[in-house]
Write a protein that holds these residues in place. Structure first.
Motif, mmCIF file in Angstrom:
data_model
loop_
_atom_site.group_PDB
_atom_site.id
_atom_site.type_symbol
_atom_site.label_atom_id
_atom_site.label_comp_id
_atom_site.label_asym_id
_atom_site.label_seq_id
_atom_site.Cartn_x
_atom_site.Cartn_y
_atom_site.Cartn_z
ATOM 1 N N UNK A 3 34.689 -20.454 26.634
ATOM 2 C CA UNK A 3 34.884 -19.109 27.581
ATOM 3 C C UNK A 3 35.347 -17.950 26.869
ATOM 4 N N UNK A 4 34.654 -16.885 27.038
ATOM 5 C CA UNK A 4 35.121 -15.755 26.212
ATOM 6 C C UNK A 4 36.092 -14.788 26.965
ATOM 7 N N UNK A 5 37.265 -14.553 26.425
ATOM 8 C CA UNK A 5 38.072 -13.522 26.962
ATOM 9 C C UNK A 5 38.011 -12.171 26.577
ATOM 10 N N UNK A 6 38.256 -11.275 27.258
ATOM 11 C CA UNK A 6 38.175 -9.840 26.736
ATOM 12 C C UNK A 6 38.755 -9.740 25.226
ATOM 13 N N UNK A 7 38.280 -9.128 24.500
ATOM 14 C CA UNK A 7 38.677 -8.823 23.043
ATOM 15 C C UNK A 7 39.577 -7.484 23.103
ATOM 16 N N UNK A 17 43.269 -29.369 43.149
ATOM 17 C CA UNK A 17 44.149 -28.520 43.920
ATOM 18 C C UNK A 17 45.079 -27.525 43.317
ATOM 19 N N UNK A 18 45.428 -27.830 41.894
ATOM 20 C CA UNK A 18 46.202 -26.816 41.286
ATOM 21 C C UNK A 18 45.161 -25.697 40.763
ATOM 22 N N UNK A 19 43.872 -26.027 40.576
ATOM 23 C CA UNK A 19 43.108 -24.901 40.073
ATOM 24 C C UNK A 19 42.750 -24.120 41.417
ATOM 25 N N UNK A 20 42.599 -24.553 42.442
ATOM 26 C CA UNK A 20 42.452 -23.783 43.807
ATOM 27 C C UNK A 20 43.733 -22.964 44.146
ATOM 28 N N UNK A 21 44.925 -23.415 43.910
ATOM 29 C CA UNK A 21 46.055 -22.543 43.994
ATOM 30 C C UNK A 21 46.115 -21.565 43.024
ATOM 31 N N UNK A 22 45.834 -21.753 41.592
ATOM 32 C CA UNK A 22 46.019 -20.565 40.803
ATOM 33 C C UNK A 22 44.815 -19.547 41.373
ATOM 34 N N UNK A 23 43.517 -19.889 41.659
ATOM 35 C CA UNK A 23 42.591 -18.879 42.080
ATOM 36 C C UNK A 23 43.158 -18.233 43.253
ATOM 37 N N UNK A 24 43.791 -18.971 44.152
ATOM 38 C CA UNK A 24 44.407 -18.113 45.424
ATOM 39 C C UNK A 24 45.226 -17.003 44.898
ATOM 40 N N UNK A 25 46.213 -17.386 44.212
ATOM 41 C CA UNK A 25 47.165 -16.728 43.827
ATOM 42 C C UNK A 25 46.519 -15.211 43.004
ATOM 43 N N UNK A 26 45.785 -15.510 42.063
ATOM 44 C CA UNK A 26 44.977 -14.777 41.423
ATOM 45 C C UNK A 26 44.559 -13.641 42.192
ATOM 46 N N UNK A 27 43.644 -14.132 43.309
ATOM 47 C CA UNK A 27 42.809 -13.282 44.053
ATOM 48 C C UNK A 27 43.594 -12.480 44.994
ATOM 49 N N UNK A 28 45.019 -13.154 45.315
ATOM 50 C CA UNK A 28 45.986 -12.251 46.065
ATOM 51 C C UNK A 28 46.423 -11.268 45.161
ATOM 52 N N UNK A 34 47.673 -5.855 29.375
ATOM 53 C CA UNK A 34 46.380 -6.567 29.645
ATOM 54 C C UNK A 34 46.066 -7.370 28.290
ATOM 55 N N UNK A 35 46.351 -7.017 27.124
ATOM 56 C CA UNK A 35 46.399 -7.938 25.892
ATOM 57 C C UNK A 35 47.377 -9.226 26.236
ATOM 58 N N UNK A 36 48.777 -8.653 26.623
ATOM 59 C CA UNK A 36 49.699 -9.850 26.658
ATOM 60 C C UNK A 36 49.148 -10.926 27.650
ATOM 61 N N UNK A 37 48.762 -10.056 28.832
ATOM 62 C CA UNK A 37 48.296 -11.148 29.761
ATOM 63 C C UNK A 37 47.275 -12.238 29.309
ATOM 64 N N UNK A 38 46.004 -11.656 28.526
ATOM 65 C CA UNK A 38 45.117 -12.420 28.216
ATOM 66 C C UNK A 38 45.594 -13.326 27.244
ATOM 67 N N UNK A 39 46.637 -13.061 26.391
ATOM 68 C CA UNK A 39 47.036 -14.182 25.429
ATOM 69 C C UNK A 39 47.771 -15.227 26.122
ATOM 70 N N UNK A 40 48.256 -14.821 27.179
ATOM 71 C CA UNK A 40 49.249 -15.929 27.935
ATOM 72 C C UNK A 40 48.342 -16.779 28.789
ATOM 73 N N UNK A 41 47.274 -16.065 29.081
ATOM 74 C CA UNK A 41 46.217 -17.128 30.060
ATOM 75 C C UNK A 41 45.499 -18.022 29.051
ATOM 76 N N UNK A 42 45.020 -17.351 27.804
ATOM 77 C CA UNK A 42 44.511 -18.310 26.704
ATOM 78 C C UNK A 42 45.287 -19.390 26.336
ATOM 79 N N UNK A 43 46.615 -18.962 26.148
ATOM 80 C CA UNK A 43 47.579 -19.918 25.638
ATOM 81 C C UNK A 43 47.776 -21.158 26.661
ATOM 82 N N UNK A 44 47.808 -20.698 27.903
ATOM 83 C CA UNK A 44 47.976 -21.670 29.129
ATOM 84 C C UNK A 44 46.769 -22.638 28.961
ATOM 85 N N UNK A 66 40.832 -12.787 35.081
ATOM 86 C CA UNK A 66 40.644 -13.776 36.202
ATOM 87 C C UNK A 66 39.390 -14.753 36.070
ATOM 88 N N UNK A 67 38.548 -13.878 35.991
ATOM 89 C CA UNK A 67 37.195 -14.720 35.823
ATOM 90 C C UNK A 67 37.024 -15.670 34.732
#
Length: 171
Positions: free
Chosen positions: A58-62, A107-118, A149-159, A83-84
């Motif tokens: 998966x490619x995240x924003x540069x 179920x964890x994936x579904x909860x994360x998607x719901x939270x991000x959509x909200x 945005x860069x911090x969020x991207x880095x944290x999501x990739x790290x997770x 998010x995508x």
């Protein structure tokens, strides 16, 4: 002046939301790790994927893509892209998991998607109160927006890297 302060707060809120989501996923990954280890031990011979769980396609924003954010619309698109990418990465992780682990992770994936959509809906309504998608982010707030945005991207990739490492060590 007031508009600039509000924009800064909105940007920080958006990043806070993404950070919270990634933190919840880190917790989720950690809490599901023992379950994943148990289920992968039982199902290690039935793993349907030969690709390594530690590698993401998966490619995240540069940085360059994030640096181009100029307007509210650009920010919302970048946020949606993060998010995508994260959801696609999580889906790939689940696809690579043994069947028993898939039922635990879904179920964890579904909860994360719901939270991000909200969070995305909250962000859209907050920006709507400040202007339309063509509203330029003030220079005084732009650095904060870009950094967040860069911090969020880095944290999501790290997770996701952590989750993949846990999955691989469980196999």
């Amino acid at each position: 002046m007031k508009k600039k302060l509000v924009l800064s707060l909105v940007a920080l809120l958006a990043v806070g939301g993404l950070t919270a989501c990634s933190s919840k996923t880190d917790d989720t990954s950690a809490s599901s790790s023992s379950t994943v280890k148990e289920t992968t031990t039982e199902a290690s011979s039935s793993s349907s994927s030969s690709s390594s769980a530690a590698e993401s396609t998966v490619t995240y924003l540069t940085d360059e893509e994030i640096d181009k954010v100029q307007t509210f619309g650009d920010f919302k698109e970048a946020f949606k892209s993060l998010i995508d990418s994260y959801v696609a990465d999580f889906d790939a992780l689940i696809a690579d998991a043994p069947d028993a682990a898939k039922t635990t992770l879904q179920p964890f994936r579904d909860k994360v998607v719901q939270t991000m959509d909200e969070q995305q809906q909250i962000l859209a309504s907050q920006f709507a109160a400040l202007g339309d998608d063509n509203t330029v982010i003030p220079d005084s707030a732009r650095d904060t927006v870009i950094t967040s945005l860069k911090t969020a991207r880095d944290q999501l990739k790290s997770a996701m890297e952590t989750a993949r490492q846990q999955m691989e060590s469980a196999e």
